[in-house]
Design an enzyme around this catalytic site. Structure first.
Site, PDB file in Angstrom:
ATOM      1  N   HIS A  65       0.830  -1.224   0.000  1.00  0.00           N
ATOM      2  CA  HIS A  65       0.000   0.000   0.000  1.00  0.00           C
ATOM      3  C   HIS A  65       0.860   1.268   0.000  1.00  0.00           C
ATOM      4  CE1 HIS A  65      -4.136   1.610   1.459  1.00  0.00           C
ATOM      5  NE2 HIS A  65      -3.462   2.594   0.894  1.00  0.00           N
ATOM      6  N   ARG A  69       1.930   8.893  -6.309  1.00  0.00           N
ATOM      7  CA  ARG A  69       1.474  10.237  -6.733  1.00  0.00           C
ATOM      8  C   ARG A  69       1.759  10.615  -8.188  1.00  0.00           C
ATOM      9  NH1 ARG A  69      -1.952  10.262  -2.638  1.00  0.00           N
ATOM     10  NH2 ARG A  69      -1.123  11.011  -0.668  1.00  0.00           N
ATOM     11  N   ASN A  99      -4.856   6.041  -7.158  1.00  0.00           N
ATOM     12  CA  ASN A  99      -5.499   7.373  -7.052  1.00  0.00           C
ATOM     13  C   ASN A  99      -4.570   8.504  -7.491  1.00  0.00           C
ATOM     14  OD1 ASN A  99      -3.930   7.107  -4.698  1.00  0.00           O
ATOM     15  ND2 ASN A  99      -5.355   8.249  -3.414  1.00  0.00           N
ATOM     16  N   ASP A 310       0.740   2.418   3.820  1.00  0.00           N
ATOM     17  CA  ASP A 310      -0.161   3.488   3.361  1.00  0.00           C
ATOM     18  C   ASP A 310       0.635   4.799   3.229  1.00  0.00           C
ATOM     19  OD1 ASP A 310      -2.328   4.897   2.445  1.00  0.00           O
ATOM     20  OD2 ASP A 310      -3.506   4.739   4.284  1.00  0.00           O
ATOM     21  N   HIS A 314       2.181  14.202   1.244  1.00  0.00           N
ATOM     22  CA  HIS A 314       1.511  15.456   0.882  1.00  0.00           C
ATOM     23  C   HIS A 314       2.519  16.576   1.070  1.00  0.00           C
ATOM     24  CE1 HIS A 314      -2.470  13.729   0.482  1.00  0.00           C
ATOM     25  NE2 HIS A 314      -2.332  13.119   1.649  1.00  0.00           N
TER      26      HIS A 314
HETATM   27  O1  DOR Z   1      -4.818   8.723   4.749  1.00  0.00           O
HETATM   28  C1  DOR Z   1      -5.026   8.373   3.600  1.00  0.00           C
HETATM   29  N1  DOR Z   1      -4.381   8.927   2.559  1.00  0.00           N
HETATM   30  N2  DOR Z   1      -5.934   7.421   3.384  1.00  0.00           N
HETATM   31  C2  DOR Z   1      -6.325   7.081   2.150  1.00  0.00           C
HETATM   32  O2  DOR Z   1      -7.131   6.211   2.034  1.00  0.00           O
HETATM   33  C3  DOR Z   1      -5.778   7.778   0.973  1.00  0.00           C
HETATM   34  C4  DOR Z   1      -4.488   8.387   1.246  1.00  0.00           C
HETATM   35  C5  DOR Z   1      -4.036   9.388   0.225  1.00  0.00           C
HETATM   36  O3  DOR Z   1      -4.104   9.094  -0.981  1.00  0.00           O
HETATM   37  O4  DOR Z   1      -3.550  10.452   0.612  1.00  0.00           O
HETATM   38 ZN    ZN Z   2      -7.179   3.950   2.004  1.00  0.00          ZN
END
Ligand code: DOR
Ligand code: ZN
Length: 437
Positions: A65, A69, A99, A310, A314
């Site tokens: 996971h 980006r 995503n 995960d 950002h």
């Molecule tokens: O905290 C998260 N950030 N959870 C997600 O499901 C998506 C992810 C993101 O793409 O920033």
């Molecule tokens: Zn998620």
């Protein structure tokens, strides 16, 4: 970064290959493959020799996971910087979420990612395709195309599949290609714009809550649908005691379900968001002590198959604003090992079990031929100094993201070298001062 001839002898380390080996040994790598593991192997003439005395020699870690980006959000991370962060964290295989912009819902996007990831100093990148076109939750993507282009699973991560009929069809369709369907379990009606776990801390801070039930009801639904369809379900970032309970029961009755948990969900509680710390804002949110304990127990007994990061980079300007408006997500690739070793230190996990959660566990969940030091396997290896103490300094990350709640944490255990097919993709430049922290 050196490439070498991808042949070397790694000597005198503690080799841990879960379920197969745990003990002092040498590892011989020839032409990028594991050629032999044993005591006092003799070095073929002219071969490079690496001394790993006092170090662990582990299969390179596998992360199910990761948010890379690219394409679309290169200011947060690129495939190149994300791969460098992975290598620095000991990860040699990473699965990247779709995503991006455009969403990875077609062969063209998958091929773009794989093309960008093809570098001599790179880790393996396994794209995850979208469940639905544009991850809009309506029309299924073309799984046959995604699979043949190189996708190893499908997910609309960041968003749940809210429509149960769409989820049913996704599990049925993915089953034909043996693809796991990875769901971000969140009932949007229940989370209702929430930004933190619904509980004491959110109430005190005046923040809109996300109840545990928002995750639990979707886990329950997904398990029922996996049972109905015979499809492969994988639960992303499990954060609640309820999810763990249902997962355990589902596995016991033979449902095809696997799951992952993130280091932040087994090391932190909702308390970490106090003072409106946006670096502790992620989705699913940090929950309670009881949830943390349930996740630890599930990692211990194998109910949760994998530790996944995960990794969600950002930019500083995005996180540096009101809690409600900051984006969800934290980086994780470069702190995962140190945080996972805390569970070994605490006596929750054996070292072997922890290593399995970062290697064979995730590899098996997605049927990747990775995460092992078996003879003939790609020589993807993490060499770890278990005694190295260090302080997490986000400014030192290879990732473009600095958004971590673990800055300033003192951790023990660090990756000193990462090899992919026997080639060095990371080597720690750790100073003596850091060793002496
Ligand atoms: O905290 C998260 N950030 N959870 C997600 O499901 C998506 C992810 C993101 O793409 O920033
Ligand atoms: Zn998620």
């Amino acid at each position: 970064m050196s490439s070498g001839n991808a042949s070397l002898l790694i000597r005198h380390g503690r080799v841990i290959d879960p379920g197969r080996i745990d003990g002092p040994a040498d590892v011989l790598v020839q032409d990028g493959k594991i050629a032999a593991i044993g005591r006092d192997l003799s070095a073929p003439a002219g071969i490079e020799v690496l001394d790993a005395y006092g170090k662990y020699i582990l299969p390179g870690f596998v992360d199910l996971h990761v948010h890379l980006r690219e394409p679309g959000f290169e200011y947060k991370e690129t495939i190149k910087t994300g791969m460098a962060a992975a290598a620095a964290g000991g990860f040699t295989s990473i699965c990247c979420m779709p995503n991006t912009n455009p969403v990875n819902d077609t062969r063209a996007v998958t091929e773009f990612i794989l093309d960008r990831a093809k570098r001599p100093d790179s880790v393996h990148v396994f794209p995850i395709g979208a469940i639905t076109k544009g991850s809009e939750g309506k029309e299924l993507a073309e799984y046959g195309d995604l699979r043949s282009a190189g996708c190893v699973a499908v997910s609309d991560d960041g968003k749940p599949v809210m429509n149960s009929m769409v989820m049913r069809r996704a599990l049925e369709y993915a089953r034909a290609f043996n693809l796991p369907v990875v769901d971000h379990c969140e009932c949007k009606h229940l989370s209702d714009g929430g930004v933190a776990h619904e509980g004491l801390v959110a109430t005190e801070l005046g923040l809109q809550g996300i109840p545990s039930a928002a995750e639990d009801v979707m886990v329950a639904r997904n398990i029922e649908l996996a049972e109905l369809t015979g499809g492969r379900l994988h639960l992303a970032h499990v954060s609640t005691a309820g999810s763990v309970r249902m997962l355990q029961a589902a596995k016991a009755r033979g449902v095809r379900v696997t799951a992952e948990a993130c280091p932040h969900h087994f090391t932190l509680t909702e308390e970490a968001i106090r003072e409106f710390n946006t670096n502790a804002k992620m989705n699913p949110p940090l929950r309670t002590r009881k949830d943390v304990e349930a996740i630890k127990a599930a990692l211990k007994d194998g109910t949760i198959d994998a530790i996944a990061t995960d990794h969600a980079p950002h930019a500083a300007h995005e996180k540096n604003r009101e809690f409600e408006y900051a984006p969800f997500g934290i980086v994780g690739l470069e702190t995962a090992l140190g945080l996972s070793l805390l569970l070994v230190e605490e006596g929750v996990l054996t070292l072997e079990r922890m290593v399995a959660s970062l290697t064979s566990g995730p590899a098996n969940a997605f049927s990747l031929a990775k995460g092992t030091l078996a003879m003939g396997a790609d020589a993807d290896i993490a060499i770890v100094d278990p005694d190295a103490q260090w302080i997490v300094d986000p400014d030192q990350f290879q990732s473009k993201g600095r958004n971590t709640p673990f800055g300033g944490w003192k951790l023990k255990g660090r990756v000193v070298k990462t090899l992919v097919s026997g080639r060095e993709v990371y080597s720690s430049a750790m100073s003596d001062a850091e060793h002496r922290v």
